[in-house]
Design an enzyme around this catalytic site. Structure first.
Site, PDB file in Angstrom:
ATOM      1  N   CYS A  12     -13.313  -9.699 -12.047  1.00  0.00           N
ATOM      2  CA  CYS A  12     -12.171  -9.947 -12.931  1.00  0.00           C
ATOM      3  C   CYS A  12     -11.563 -11.296 -12.540  1.00  0.00           C
ATOM      4  CB  CYS A  12     -11.130  -8.851 -12.741  1.00  0.00           C
ATOM      5  SG  CYS A  12     -10.537  -8.798 -11.055  1.00  0.00           S
ATOM      6  N   HIS A  42     -12.720  -5.320  -2.156  1.00  0.00           N
ATOM      7  CA  HIS A  42     -13.478  -4.123  -1.785  1.00  0.00           C
ATOM      8  C   HIS A  42     -14.929  -4.239  -2.233  1.00  0.00           C
ATOM      9  CE1 HIS A  42      -9.706  -1.472  -1.213  1.00  0.00           C
ATOM     10  NE2 HIS A  42     -10.180  -1.899  -0.067  1.00  0.00           N
ATOM     11  N   CYS A  96      -3.540 -11.339  -5.957  1.00  0.00           N
ATOM     12  CA  CYS A  96      -3.712 -11.488  -7.406  1.00  0.00           C
ATOM     13  C   CYS A  96      -2.332 -11.666  -8.066  1.00  0.00           C
ATOM     14  CB  CYS A  96      -4.403 -10.250  -7.976  1.00  0.00           C
ATOM     15  SG  CYS A  96      -4.500 -10.317  -9.767  1.00  0.00           S
ATOM     16  N   HIS A 124      -3.856   3.280  -0.663  1.00  0.00           N
ATOM     17  CA  HIS A 124      -4.506   2.045  -1.109  1.00  0.00           C
ATOM     18  C   HIS A 124      -3.702   0.831  -0.634  1.00  0.00           C
ATOM     19  CE1 HIS A 124      -6.142  -1.079  -3.717  1.00  0.00           C
ATOM     20  NE2 HIS A 124      -7.202  -0.292  -3.859  1.00  0.00           N
ATOM     21  N   GLU A 126      -3.071  -2.011  -1.910  1.00  0.00           N
ATOM     22  CA  GLU A 126      -2.158  -2.607  -2.908  1.00  0.00           C
ATOM     23  C   GLU A 126      -0.822  -1.856  -2.924  1.00  0.00           C
ATOM     24  OE1 GLU A 126      -3.655  -3.091  -7.008  1.00  0.00           O
ATOM     25  OE2 GLU A 126      -1.664  -2.461  -7.670  1.00  0.00           O
ATOM     26  N   THR A 162      -2.286  -1.351 -10.156  1.00  0.00           N
ATOM     27  CA  THR A 162      -2.987  -2.062 -11.240  1.00  0.00           C
ATOM     28  C   THR A 162      -4.236  -1.336 -11.741  1.00  0.00           C
ATOM     29  OG1 THR A 162      -4.144  -3.333  -9.559  1.00  0.00           O
ATOM     30  CG2 THR A 162      -2.234  -4.383 -10.593  1.00  0.00           C
ATOM     31  N   CYS A 190      -3.417  -3.323 -14.852  1.00  0.00           N
ATOM     32  CA  CYS A 190      -4.003  -4.619 -15.183  1.00  0.00           C
ATOM     33  C   CYS A 190      -4.823  -4.519 -16.475  1.00  0.00           C
ATOM     34  CB  CYS A 190      -4.881  -5.031 -14.010  1.00  0.00           C
ATOM     35  SG  CYS A 190      -5.952  -6.366 -14.404  1.00  0.00           S
ATOM     36  N   SER A 218     -13.606   0.852  -3.346  1.00  0.00           N
ATOM     37  CA  SER A 218     -12.945   0.136  -4.443  1.00  0.00           C
ATOM     38  C   SER A 218     -12.311   1.131  -5.410  1.00  0.00           C
ATOM     39  CB  SER A 218     -13.974  -0.739  -5.176  1.00  0.00           C
ATOM     40  OG  SER A 218     -13.617  -0.897  -6.528  1.00  0.00           O
ATOM     41  N   ASN A 220     -10.880   0.664  -8.375  1.00  0.00           N
ATOM     42  CA  ASN A 220     -11.230   0.589  -9.801  1.00  0.00           C
ATOM     43  C   ASN A 220     -12.650   1.088 -10.042  1.00  0.00           C
ATOM     44  OD1 ASN A 220     -12.945  -2.000 -10.636  1.00  0.00           O
ATOM     45  ND2 ASN A 220     -11.714  -2.550  -8.863  1.00  0.00           N
TER      46      ASN A 220
HETATM   47  S1  SF4 Z   1      -4.969  -6.766 -10.699  1.00  0.00           S
HETATM   48 FE1  SF4 Z   1      -6.892  -6.313  -9.684  1.00  0.00          FE
HETATM   49  S2  SF4 Z   1      -8.298  -5.860 -11.384  1.00  0.00           S
HETATM   50 FE2  SF4 Z   1      -6.552  -6.961 -12.262  1.00  0.00          FE
HETATM   51  S3  SF4 Z   1      -7.102  -9.131 -12.281  1.00  0.00           S
HETATM   52 FE3  SF4 Z   1      -5.984  -8.718 -10.383  1.00  0.00          FE
HETATM   53  S4  SF4 Z   1      -7.568  -8.257  -8.848  1.00  0.00           S
HETATM   54 FE4  SF4 Z   1      -8.505  -8.045 -10.886  1.00  0.00          FE
END
Ligand code: SF4
Length: 280
Positions: A12, A42, A96, A124, A126, A162, A190, A218, A220
């Site tokens: 992404c 990840h 990000c 997680h 994040e 996200t 996201c 990971s 996602n």
């Molecule tokens: S939030 Fe995560 S999935 Fe979305 S663009 Fe950023 S790194 Fe990629």
């Protein structure tokens, strides 16, 4: 065998940016030791290539005295920046921008006396990082039962990990709306995640079997596995790389779909597609 790659598979925007920033900065700063605070993304193959460039993964800033430290794409608690500054470390920040936005929201609303709820997985990185921008006071909501911990008399600000699945998010938001009088909701899932999940679900309905590629840590990727399993419970296969393909099990399928988590490099995807095409 007909092999179809789902739309929006692989890297992404955030992961591409994180990898480019990390490699550029390492190349510019070769005079100092390079560290990554936790894995950059990840994905085992990408982490290995960073290690091959001499980047050492550490779990705690107190383990180092100097050098460059890469902040992972998932972000870190605010305190980490303070510690890095105190130690005069050179920070290479690959958080990000979508995660950075969530960190800013929780900080702002926490300072305005809102209670913070983060819909997501409490383990997680994040989510741990976001919680660190509101003094670690957020209530993390993964299941309906977690809503019990919300104080119904306080204003509530809700953000979402996200990579959360849309269905789960919607279910939890409805329950939260019933719980408190005043609520500010930020749908911070996201866009890349939404597109990827929808495309994987659609493709799973059109093929006989689905292969989901991505790191087992990971988030996602795990969501993609769950979504594909809803459509193809008996014939969804998760692999990290080509060596994990179960060739014998796949031989009986005519139409195979492939999708990949946001941190999966294109060459790993291509290797798997080639192997699948060569099965028959
Ligand atoms: S939030 Fe995560 S999935 Fe979305 S663009 Fe950023 S790194 Fe990629």
């Amino acid at each position: 065998m007909k092999v179809t790659l789902a739309d929006y598979s692989g890297f992404c925007f955030g992961v591409t940016k994180a990898i480019n920033t990390a490699f550029d900065e390492i190349n510019r700063n070769r005079d100092k030791a390079n560290y990554s605070l936790g894995p950059l993304i990840h994905n085992p193959q990408v982490v290995k290539s960073l290690e091959d460039e001499g980047v050492r993964i550490i779990e705690d800033l107190n383990d180092i005295k100097e050098g460059n430290v890469i902040i992972r794409s998932h972000g870190v608690p605010e305190e980490i920046y303070r510690i890095a500054e105190e130690k005069q470390l050179n920070v290479i920040d690959t958080t990000c921008p979508f995660v950075r936005r969530i960190q800013k929201i929780v900080k702002e609303y926490c300072d305005k006396d809102f209670q913070i709820a983060i819909i997501g997985n409490p383990h997680h990185p994040e989510v741990i990082g976001i919680n660190g921008w509101c003094y670690n006071r957020a209530v993390i909501i993964q299941e309906p039962g977690d809503i019990e911990r919300i104080n119904k008399d306080q204003k509530l600000c809700v953000v979402v990990q996200t990579t959360m699945s849309l269905t789960k998010y919607r279910e939890l938001i409805e329950l939260l709306k019933d719980k408190v009088k005043e609520i500010e909701i930020f749908d911070t899932i996201c866009h890349a995640t939404k597109q990827r999940q929808d495309a994987a679900k659609k493709l799973a309905g059109e093929v006989d079997a689905m292969i989901v590629i991505g790191g087992s840590n990971s988030s996602n990727t795990q969501k993609l596995v769950a979504i594909c399993k809803e459509v193809k419970p008996e014939s969804t296969f998760h692999v990290e790389g080509v060596e994990e393909l179960d060739i014998e099990a796949l031989r009986s399928y005519e139409r195979v779909g492939v999708t990949a988590g946001a941190s999966t490099p294109i060459w790993v995807i291509n290797e798997i597609i080639e192997a699948l095409k060569n099965i028959n």
